[in-house]
Design a protein around this motif. Structure first.
Motif, PDB file in Angstrom:
ATOM      1  N   MET A  41       0.830  -1.204   0.000  1.00  0.00           N
ATOM      2  CA  MET A  41       0.000   0.000   0.000  1.00  0.00           C
ATOM      3  C   MET A  41       0.868   1.258   0.000  1.00  0.00           C
ATOM      4  SD  MET A  41      -3.249  -1.058   2.417  1.00  0.00           S
ATOM      5  CE  MET A  41      -4.389   0.152   1.738  1.00  0.00           C
ATOM      6  N   LEU A  42       2.055   1.182   0.600  1.00  0.00           N
ATOM      7  CA  LEU A  42       2.977   2.314   0.540  1.00  0.00           C
ATOM      8  C   LEU A  42       3.537   2.480  -0.866  1.00  0.00           C
ATOM      9  CD1 LEU A  42       2.757   2.021   3.665  1.00  0.00           C
ATOM     10  CD2 LEU A  42       5.186   2.575   3.771  1.00  0.00           C
ATOM     11  N   VAL A  43       3.876   1.350  -1.502  1.00  0.00           N
ATOM     12  CA  VAL A  43       4.408   1.409  -2.866  1.00  0.00           C
ATOM     13  C   VAL A  43       3.366   1.997  -3.804  1.00  0.00           C
ATOM     14  CG1 VAL A  43       5.245   0.025  -4.803  1.00  0.00           C
ATOM     15  CG2 VAL A  43       6.018  -0.487  -2.476  1.00  0.00           C
ATOM     16  N   ARG A  44       2.114   1.598  -3.641  1.00  0.00           N
ATOM     17  CA  ARG A  44       1.053   2.131  -4.507  1.00  0.00           C
ATOM     18  C   ARG A  44       0.854   3.627  -4.311  1.00  0.00           C
ATOM     19  NH1 ARG A  44      -2.096  -2.363  -2.143  1.00  0.00           N
ATOM     20  NH2 ARG A  44      -1.506  -4.238  -3.291  1.00  0.00           N
ATOM     21  N   VAL A 157       1.185  -6.552   8.895  1.00  0.00           N
ATOM     22  CA  VAL A 157       1.890  -5.509   9.638  1.00  0.00           C
ATOM     23  C   VAL A 157       3.340  -5.412   9.187  1.00  0.00           C
ATOM     24  CG1 VAL A 157       2.454  -4.641  11.938  1.00  0.00           C
ATOM     25  CG2 VAL A 157       0.417  -6.033  11.628  1.00  0.00           C
ATOM     26  N   ALA A 158       3.860  -4.187   9.185  1.00  0.00           N
ATOM     27  CA  ALA A 158       5.290  -3.938   8.999  1.00  0.00           C
ATOM     28  C   ALA A 158       5.723  -2.932  10.058  1.00  0.00           C
ATOM     29  CB  ALA A 158       5.581  -3.407   7.601  1.00  0.00           C
ATOM     30  N   VAL A 159       6.928  -3.112  10.589  1.00  0.00           N
ATOM     31  CA  VAL A 159       7.430  -2.225  11.644  1.00  0.00           C
ATOM     32  C   VAL A 159       8.782  -1.648  11.230  1.00  0.00           C
ATOM     33  CG1 VAL A 159       6.223  -3.374  13.525  1.00  0.00           C
ATOM     34  CG2 VAL A 159       8.466  -4.184  12.861  1.00  0.00           C
ATOM     35  N   GLY A 160       9.093  -0.486  11.813  1.00  0.00           N
ATOM     36  CA  GLY A 160      10.374   0.152  11.527  1.00  0.00           C
ATOM     37  C   GLY A 160      10.547   0.479  10.061  1.00  0.00           C
ATOM     38  N   VAL A 161       9.505   1.040   9.449  1.00  0.00           N
ATOM     39  CA  VAL A 161       9.498   1.257   8.002  1.00  0.00           C
ATOM     40  C   VAL A 161      10.045   2.644   7.664  1.00  0.00           C
ATOM     41  CG1 VAL A 161       8.057   1.397   5.937  1.00  0.00           C
ATOM     42  CG2 VAL A 161       7.530  -0.287   7.716  1.00  0.00           C
ATOM     43  N   LYS A 162      11.029   2.678   6.806  1.00  0.00           N
ATOM     44  CA  LYS A 162      11.510   3.938   6.236  1.00  0.00           C
ATOM     45  C   LYS A 162      10.831   4.098   4.882  1.00  0.00           C
ATOM     46  CE  LYS A 162      16.053   3.600   8.466  1.00  0.00           C
ATOM     47  NZ  LYS A 162      15.871   4.749   9.377  1.00  0.00           N
ATOM     48  N   ARG A 211      -1.004   9.719   4.015  1.00  0.00           N
ATOM     49  CA  ARG A 211      -2.465   9.729   3.874  1.00  0.00           C
ATOM     50  C   ARG A 211      -3.080   8.367   4.209  1.00  0.00           C
ATOM     51  NH1 ARG A 211      -4.392  13.934   0.729  1.00  0.00           N
ATOM     52  NH2 ARG A 211      -6.441  13.176   1.397  1.00  0.00           N
ATOM     53  N   PRO A 212      -2.829   7.847   5.413  1.00  0.00           N
ATOM     54  CA  PRO A 212      -3.458   6.581   5.803  1.00  0.00           C
ATOM     55  C   PRO A 212      -4.946   6.783   6.064  1.00  0.00           C
ATOM     56  CG  PRO A 212      -2.358   7.552   7.685  1.00  0.00           C
ATOM     57  CD  PRO A 212      -2.040   8.439   6.505  1.00  0.00           C
ATOM     58  N   HIS A 213      -5.686   5.693   6.043  1.00  0.00           N
ATOM     59  CA  HIS A 213      -7.102   5.781   6.384  1.00  0.00           C
ATOM     60  C   HIS A 213      -7.285   6.107   7.862  1.00  0.00           C
ATOM     61  CE1 HIS A 213      -7.126   3.287   2.692  1.00  0.00           C
ATOM     62  NE2 HIS A 213      -8.258   3.915   2.453  1.00  0.00           N
ATOM     63  N   LEU A 214      -6.414   5.537   8.702  1.00  0.00           N
ATOM     64  CA  LEU A 214      -6.459   5.790  10.140  1.00  0.00           C
ATOM     65  C   LEU A 214      -5.045   6.036  10.646  1.00  0.00           C
ATOM     66  CD1 LEU A 214      -8.841   2.958  11.452  1.00  0.00           C
ATOM     67  CD2 LEU A 214      -9.413   5.361  11.121  1.00  0.00           C
ATOM     68  N   ALA A 215      -4.901   6.989  11.544  1.00  0.00           N
ATOM     69  CA  ALA A 215      -3.627   7.228  12.214  1.00  0.00           C
ATOM     70  C   ALA A 215      -3.890   7.263  13.714  1.00  0.00           C
ATOM     71  CB  ALA A 215      -2.995   8.536  11.750  1.00  0.00           C
ATOM     72  N   ILE A 216      -3.019   6.600  14.471  1.00  0.00           N
ATOM     73  CA  ILE A 216      -3.175   6.544  15.926  1.00  0.00           C
ATOM     74  C   ILE A 216      -1.852   6.946  16.571  1.00  0.00           C
ATOM     75  CG2 ILE A 216      -3.830   5.148  17.913  1.00  0.00           C
ATOM     76  CD1 ILE A 216      -5.300   3.273  16.074  1.00  0.00           C
ATOM     77  N   PHE A 217      -1.915   7.924  17.442  1.00  0.00           N
ATOM     78  CA  PHE A 217      -0.759   8.383  18.207  1.00  0.00           C
ATOM     79  C   PHE A 217      -0.824   7.678  19.557  1.00  0.00           C
ATOM     80  CE2 PHE A 217       1.920  11.342  20.559  1.00  0.00           C
ATOM     81  CZ  PHE A 217       2.864  11.738  19.616  1.00  0.00           C
TER      82      PHE A 217
END
Length: 288
Positions: A41-44, A157-162, A211-217
């Motif tokens: 989804m990031l690549v797209r 899920v992916a973590v530590g993504v640059k 521009r994610p659908h949801l962001a959580i802090f």
């Protein structure tokens, strides 16, 4: 031999355009690992994400029963406090030195739990030392939340993504995909007093680029969010003056229908799951 582009002052001929295109090397062909919907989804969205190794106080390839036992312990706020403190000692520590928020008897039991899990070893004088030193607790928090999102809610899920967005610094701590929706979680393992406005600004720049659908802090703290955290986040909203935050339940707050802030009071993962459910409902069609 690579062709040079036609002179900018003259319109190129069809032959010159074809020669230039034929002599230009193609870009790199980057293939995603199978099943990585979150990264896809990031690549797209036009990014070329890479995944950095997490800073962990245990082997990165921990799996099976050992990983499950660790995740079970990380579900307890007191265990996270203790492990965070042990990491920050950067060497030998006594149980009471790891944290002042856990009573001595409980601290001693937690130190022994770390030994049983293979994360620590005993030293003389009732002291302990982590077997796999880490710089801070952030990577462990990301590992735990990602594992729970995958195991309990079925996210990829992916973590530590640059994600290498132009003029946007920092990593995407946790990105997750399900139901065709992209979720981004920013994880903070320090108390609210350490949160700075530039960190919040960087978070919003990442959200606006992704521009994610949801962001959580996510703040891994039992302290109130309304004193400092909510005002800092509200100050970065595009709409000013900002709308008042809406309390969903406990310390789960909605700043917009697609942006949430949670802490660890009662249950960190329970609060995250509540925010996700609230956000997914906001994205759903109107009720009949």
């Amino acid at each position: 031999m690579t062709q040079q582009p036609p002179p900018s002052g003259n319109l190129p001929t069809a032959r010159e355009l074809e020669l230039y295109a034929a002599g230009t090397p193609s870009g790199p062909r980057l293939l995603l690992p199978a099943g990585s919907e979150a990264l896809a989804m990031l690549v797209r969205r036009g990014f070329q994400p890479t995944v950095a190794p997490l800073d962990l106080p245990f082997p990165a390839d921990l799996e099976g029963e050992a990983a499950e036992k660790l995740a079970e312990q990380l579900g307890h706020y007191s265990f996270r406090l203790f492990l965070r403190g042990a990491i920050l000692r950067h060497g030998s520590f006594s149980p009471t030195e790891a944290t002042r928020y856990v009573e001595a008897t409980q601290a001693a039991k937690t130190a022994e739990t770390l030994v049983e899990l293979g994360l620590a070893e005993r030293e003389d004088g009732g002291r302990y030392r982590l077997r796999y030193p880490a710089h801070n607790f952030g990577g462990t928090l990301e590992w735990y939340v990602a594992r729970e999102l995958r195991g309990r809610l079925g996210f990829d899920v992916a973590v530590g993504v640059k994600f290498h967005a132009p003029e946007v610094g920092g990593d995407l701590d946790v990105v997750a995909a399900a139901e065709g929706r992209l979720l981004y979680l920013e994880m903070k393992s320090s108390p609210p007093k350490h949160l700075a406005s530039d960190e919040v600004g960087a978070f919003f720049r990442r959200v606006r680029a992704l521009r994610p659908h949801l962001a959580i802090f996510v703040m891994d703290t039992a302290l109130r969010l309304s004193d400092k955290v909510l005002p800092l986040l509200q100050a970065e909203l595009s709409t000013q003056p900002p709308p008042p935050p809406r309390r969903v339940v406990r310390e789960v707050w909605a700043l917009t229908p697609h942006l949430y802030v949670v802490n660890a009071r009662q249950d960190l993962m329970g609060n995250i799951a509540t925010a996700i459910a609230e956000g997914l409902r906001a994205l759903s069609p109107p009720a009949p």
